[in-house]
Write an enzyme that holds these catalytic residues in place. Structure first.
Site, mmCIF file in Angstrom:
data_model
loop_
_atom_site.group_PDB
_atom_site.id
_atom_site.type_symbol
_atom_site.label_atom_id
_atom_site.label_comp_id
_atom_site.label_asym_id
_atom_site.label_seq_id
_atom_site.Cartn_x
_atom_site.Cartn_y
_atom_site.Cartn_z
ATOM 1 N N CYS A 107 62.371 35.500 75.403
ATOM 2 C CA CYS A 107 61.163 35.148 76.160
ATOM 3 C C CYS A 107 61.303 33.853 76.947
ATOM 4 O O CYS A 107 60.375 33.454 77.650
ATOM 5 C CB CYS A 107 59.973 35.074 75.209
ATOM 6 N N HIS A 142 53.858 27.655 76.155
ATOM 7 C CA HIS A 142 54.380 28.980 75.805
ATOM 8 C C HIS A 142 53.363 29.735 74.954
ATOM 9 O O HIS A 142 53.319 30.959 75.000
ATOM 10 C CB HIS A 142 55.694 28.840 75.045
ATOM 11 N N GLU A 182 53.819 24.001 68.755
ATOM 12 C CA GLU A 182 54.060 23.603 70.146
ATOM 13 C C GLU A 182 53.095 22.500 70.585
ATOM 14 O O GLU A 182 53.511 21.533 71.232
ATOM 15 C CB GLU A 182 53.922 24.802 71.086
ATOM 16 N N LYS A 203 48.692 32.972 78.938
ATOM 17 C CA LYS A 203 48.910 34.234 78.212
ATOM 18 C C LYS A 203 47.607 34.772 77.630
ATOM 19 O O LYS A 203 47.535 35.963 77.302
ATOM 20 C CB LYS A 203 49.928 34.031 77.087
ATOM 21 N N HIS A 206 51.700 38.493 77.040
ATOM 22 C CA HIS A 206 53.030 37.872 76.994
ATOM 23 C C HIS A 206 54.024 38.784 77.717
ATOM 24 O O HIS A 206 54.305 39.889 77.250
ATOM 25 C CB HIS A 206 53.437 37.661 75.547
ATOM 26 N N PHE A 259 62.837 34.249 70.969
ATOM 27 C CA PHE A 259 63.488 34.659 69.726
ATOM 28 C C PHE A 259 64.967 34.273 69.802
ATOM 29 O O PHE A 259 65.621 34.464 70.835
ATOM 30 C CB PHE A 259 63.391 36.174 69.543
#
Length: 410
Positions: free
Chosen positions: A163, A303, A314, A332, A337, A398
């Site tokens: 991502c 993110h 985050e 998002k 996403h 990931f």
């Protein structure tokens, strides 16, 4: 930052997203706080536990001629549409092919083609496969088609970091221009992964929201009731150009790409490192690379995917990196996403935020979680001040990939 280093600016934007088929319609929907998430109606929906997604607002088949669309994977269709928009937005610059590059990434590539081609092979034999099967499924396919479209010969690349792929592509493009390999690079991310296998696999990993009774309220970063991300699709691309080249041709400049930070968690294949050390490293690297201080960063497009594990880590990393004054949003909440496309569209949004001096809100935050020391922009847009300002787009993937890109006004 070295005064002799090549400056890189943004001169063109393109996007097709769950909110709109171009940048203008998507941006308008973001400022209205409108969700692009809707129930799925495909015949396979009863086989999976998640029954909604951020489907592209404008189907690429409505934009591309049928003969062209048939030889492209859906992720390639999105990339080509966004690239054409961005190129025209930049004024279709005249540049020698040897000075033009492309870096367009996808986290998964042509997964839809791979799976449907295998079904065809099993049920009807190899003779029924399209001769375009391989170029449709290869992860560098979107970059290759954009490179062919524009005639780019300075290099055509496709970074893959789950991502974070779209943002890493923009970082790679920045380095290409700084290194003197190109004057212009078209860069960004694309994804088309709304398929029952992908939905089932992410659901098996307990990564997706299952709020089937409220699809538009399912993506809710930082809300105490968040239960996972919402899958989206589309593409976001930018035209990056050396400042000198852009000024020489009288191009409109949206913003400067001022700094890049890259790091790896080296912690877990899917889970974020709980102290956010890799995130802080990426953000502070971007700051140093840009020659800025934390006080200069007024906004972060986070993110934040609406997963229980990542959002608060985050936000805390943003505070450690820049301070508590930063205004943070997660678009998002409206787009879902886009996986490898996320860094592309969210870079477009960060650039528009600086150019318009207006931060899109995060929607669906009814009950803010504990431990967040920065301000989350909720419910309505927030103005940014006049003068020189800076913002950062974060993208994580990931595997522990972390990318932060710093943009400034010009």
């Amino acid at each position: 930052m070295s005064k002799d280093r090549v400056r890189v600016v943004v001169t063109g934007l393109g996007a097709t997203t769950p909110l709109g088929g171009d940048v203008a319609s998507t941006w308008s929907a973001l400022l209205e706080g409108r969700s692009g998430i809707r129930p799925l109606t495909e015949d396979w929906v009863d086989s999976v536990p998640v029954k909604f997604a951020g489907v592209a607002a404008v189907d690429p088949a409505e934009v591309l001629p049928r003969p062209e669309a048939r030889r492209l994977d859906r992720s390639e269709q999105f990339a080509l549409i966004a690239a054409r928009q961005a190129w025209q937005d930049a004024g279709a610059p005249e540049v020698p092919a040897e000075r033009l590059g492309v870096c367009v990434s996808s986290g998964i590539g042509g997964i839809g083609t791979t799976l449907s081609a295998y079904d065809t092979f099993k049920e009807r034999g190899w003779q029924r496969l399209s001769p375009f099967t391989v170029p449709m499924l290869m992860p560098n396919g979107p970059a290759a088609w954009v490179g062919l479209e524009l005639g780019a010969r300075a290099g055509v690349h496709a970074t893959v970091s789950a991502c974070a792929s779209g943002a890493e592509a923009i970082g790679y493009a920045l380095d290409m221009i700084r290194a003197g390999r190109a004057d212009i690079v078209v860069a960004g991310g694309t994804e088309a992964a709304i398929h029952p296998l992908n939905v089932a696999a992410f659901a098996a990993a307990r990564a997706m929201s299952t709020r089937n009774d409220e699809p538009e309220r399912a993506s809710r970063p930082w809300d105490r009731g968040r239960d996972g991300f919402v899958l989206g699709e589309g593409a976001g691309l930018v035209v990056l150009e050396s400042y000198e080249h852009a000024v020489a041709r009288g191009a409109r400049i949206y913003a400067e790409v001022a700094g890049l930070g890259l790091s790896a968690d080296s912690h877990h294949i899917t889970q974020p490192e709980p102290e956010g050390r890799g995130l802080v490293t990426a953000m502070t690297q971007a700051l140093t690379d840009a020659g800025l201080t934390g006080r200069d960063i007024l906004h972060v497009n986070a993110h934040a995917t609406s997963t229980p594990a990542g959002d608060v880590i985050e936000a805390q990393a943003v505070e450690k990196s820049f301070g508590s004054h930063v205004l943070v949003t997660s678009t998002k909440s409206m787009t879902g996403h886009l996986l490898g496309g996320a860094g592309g569209i969210e870079s477009v949004f960060t650039i528009k935020t600086l150019a318009e001096r207006l931060i899109p809100p995060t929607i669906n935050v009814d009950d803010l979680d504990d431990g967040i020391g920065v301000e989350i922009v909720c419910d309505k847009p927030r103005d940014l001040p006049e003068g020189q300002i800076a913002a950062v787009n974060n993208s994580f993937g990931f595997g522990g990939h972390n990318v932060a890109v710093a943009f400034t006004t010009v």
